[in-house]
Design an enzyme around this catalytic site. Structure first.
Site, PDB file in Angstrom:
ATOM      1  N   CYS A 263      25.436  47.084  57.319  1.00 38.77           N
ATOM      2  CA  CYS A 263      24.190  47.852  57.258  1.00 38.77           C
ATOM      3  C   CYS A 263      24.216  49.082  58.163  1.00 38.77           C
ATOM      4  CB  CYS A 263      22.998  46.950  57.564  1.00 38.77           C
ATOM      5  SG  CYS A 263      22.870  46.374  59.270  1.00 38.77           S
ATOM      6  N   HIS A 311      18.755  44.688  61.331  1.00 37.75           N
ATOM      7  CA  HIS A 311      19.090  45.259  60.021  1.00 37.75           C
ATOM      8  C   HIS A 311      18.517  46.659  59.927  1.00 37.75           C
ATOM      9  CE1 HIS A 311      20.554  44.946  55.910  1.00 37.75           C
ATOM     10  NE2 HIS A 311      19.449  45.572  55.515  1.00 37.75           N
ATOM     11  N   HIS A 323      20.389  50.236  51.292  1.00 37.65           N
ATOM     12  CA  HIS A 323      20.953  49.468  52.417  1.00 37.65           C
ATOM     13  C   HIS A 323      22.102  48.600  51.937  1.00 37.65           C
ATOM     14  CE1 HIS A 323      18.740  45.371  51.930  1.00 37.65           C
ATOM     15  NE2 HIS A 323      18.769  45.981  50.766  1.00 37.65           N
TER      16      HIS A 323
END
Length: 348
Positions: A263, A311, A323
């Site tokens: 990520c 994240h 993402h």
């Protein structure tokens, strides 16, 4: 005195032997029939429970991945600093050896004239002017020797400091490498457990879990009108365009592109393509720009999730982000409200 002997055990014979054998067999059969310790069977989980548990394991693996990324970045920096210190120490040692050779030459010049005192040398000299000139020359040598000696002392002190700093950097590097190994072990354990649980699902259930948004991501990538990304700056537009170009590429923990990403590796690579250097981890990227509220979001902003800032995605507008979600699921477009929102940062 009679010796004490242990009485011999008498073996069963005849009917007694048959009775003993029967009792032994009966006892063995009874023992076999008795229930042993209960085996701990794994609890049966519904597909929804399996998916929830897999989500938890992937989240823990992502936290460990960001720790790994941070430790790797610091280990790389520590390794470079250690190499730089060692190189500087080697250069200074070489200069020190040159200075020592110069001191040796001074010492040899002094030794050649140290046998006679100055007055005796003047008295024996056939040319007093030549003597005085030589004496002045020796004085200059002595001054230069003093400067050279002082330089040697400073070089020795600096080399000692460099070696101490290198020792500290080596200890730091060792600690970072241990942290890397620990985080890697955690990641591997969590991912292995997640795969084991996913294997319990039917092919249809597993496909639904892993690839539910894959098709939409690829379609969005193909339908994007290149060069028309709406963003508050040219750099933000370039970062968003890069993220669109990464759609469909696999998630690999620790990866920063170009063929796979995790990520924070995706957001770092996207902004790198726009000429902006971001730090490596989610918990450092959130401080890499100006914080903005959810209502202020614009394409190119970094959006962060979960209380531990574990994240990150790249906002593209209309409540959507690009993402890299998790292993088994490629880079994709997703709504930002599918995870607990933790904050946002505008890089440029």
């Amino acid at each position: 005195m009679a010796a004490h002997r242990k009485p011999k055990q008498r073996l069963y014979t005849g009917p007694a032997a048959r009775t003993a054998a029967t009792l032994a067999l009966t006892g063995a059969a009874t023992a076999a029939a008795l229930p042993g310790p209960a085996a701990h069977a794994e609890p049966q989980r519904t597909p929804a429970q399996v998916k929830s548990e897999v989500d938890r394991l992937y989240h823990e693996a992502e936290i460990a991945t960001e720790r790994y990324n941070g430790a790797k970045e610091k280990a790389t920096a520590a390794e470079k600093a250690l190499d730089d210190l060692r190189d500087e120490a080697a250069r200074r040692t070489e200069r020190l050896n040159t200075s020592r050779d110069e001191l040796g030459a001074f010492a040899a010049a002094q030794y050649r004239t140290s046998g006679l005192g100055p007055s005796v040398q003047l008295a024996l000299s056939s040319d007093p002017d030549q003597y005085l000139e030589r004496a002045s020359y020796l004085d200059r040598i002595a001054d230069r020797q003093s400067v050279a000696l002082d330089r040697v002392r400073r070089q020795v002190a600096r080399i000692a400091t460099l070696r101490a700093e290198a020792k500290g950097q080596l200890a730091d590097l060792t600690a970072r490498r241990a942290e890397l190994r620990k985080s890697k072990a955690t990641i591997t354990t969590r991912l292995t457990e997640a795969r084991r649980l996913l294997d319990r699902l039917t092919p249809t259930e597993r496909s639904s879990y892993e690839n539910s948004d894959h098709g939409s991501a690829v379609r969005a990538s193909r339908s994007l009108p290149r060069g028309s990304v709406q963003a508050p700056s040219a750099r933000a537009a370039a970062a968003v365009a890069f993220a669109y170009g990464a759609l469909g590429k696999p998630y690999v923990w620790g990866a920063t592109g170009p063929s796979s990403f995790d990520c924070s590796g995706l957001t770092q690579a996207a902004w790198r393509s726009a000429g902006v250097s971001l730090p490596r981890t989610t918990y450092t990227q959130i401080n890499a720009g100006r914080r903005v509220s959810r209502s202020e979001l614009a394409p190119g902003d970094l959006v962060f999730f979960f209380s531990g800032i574990s994240h990150v995605g790249l906002y593209i507008g209309n409540g959507q982000m690009i993402h890299a979600p998790r292993p088994g699921t490629p880079v994709r477009i997703a709504p930002i409200d599918q995870m607990p929102f933790a904050g946002a940062t505008r890089v440029a």
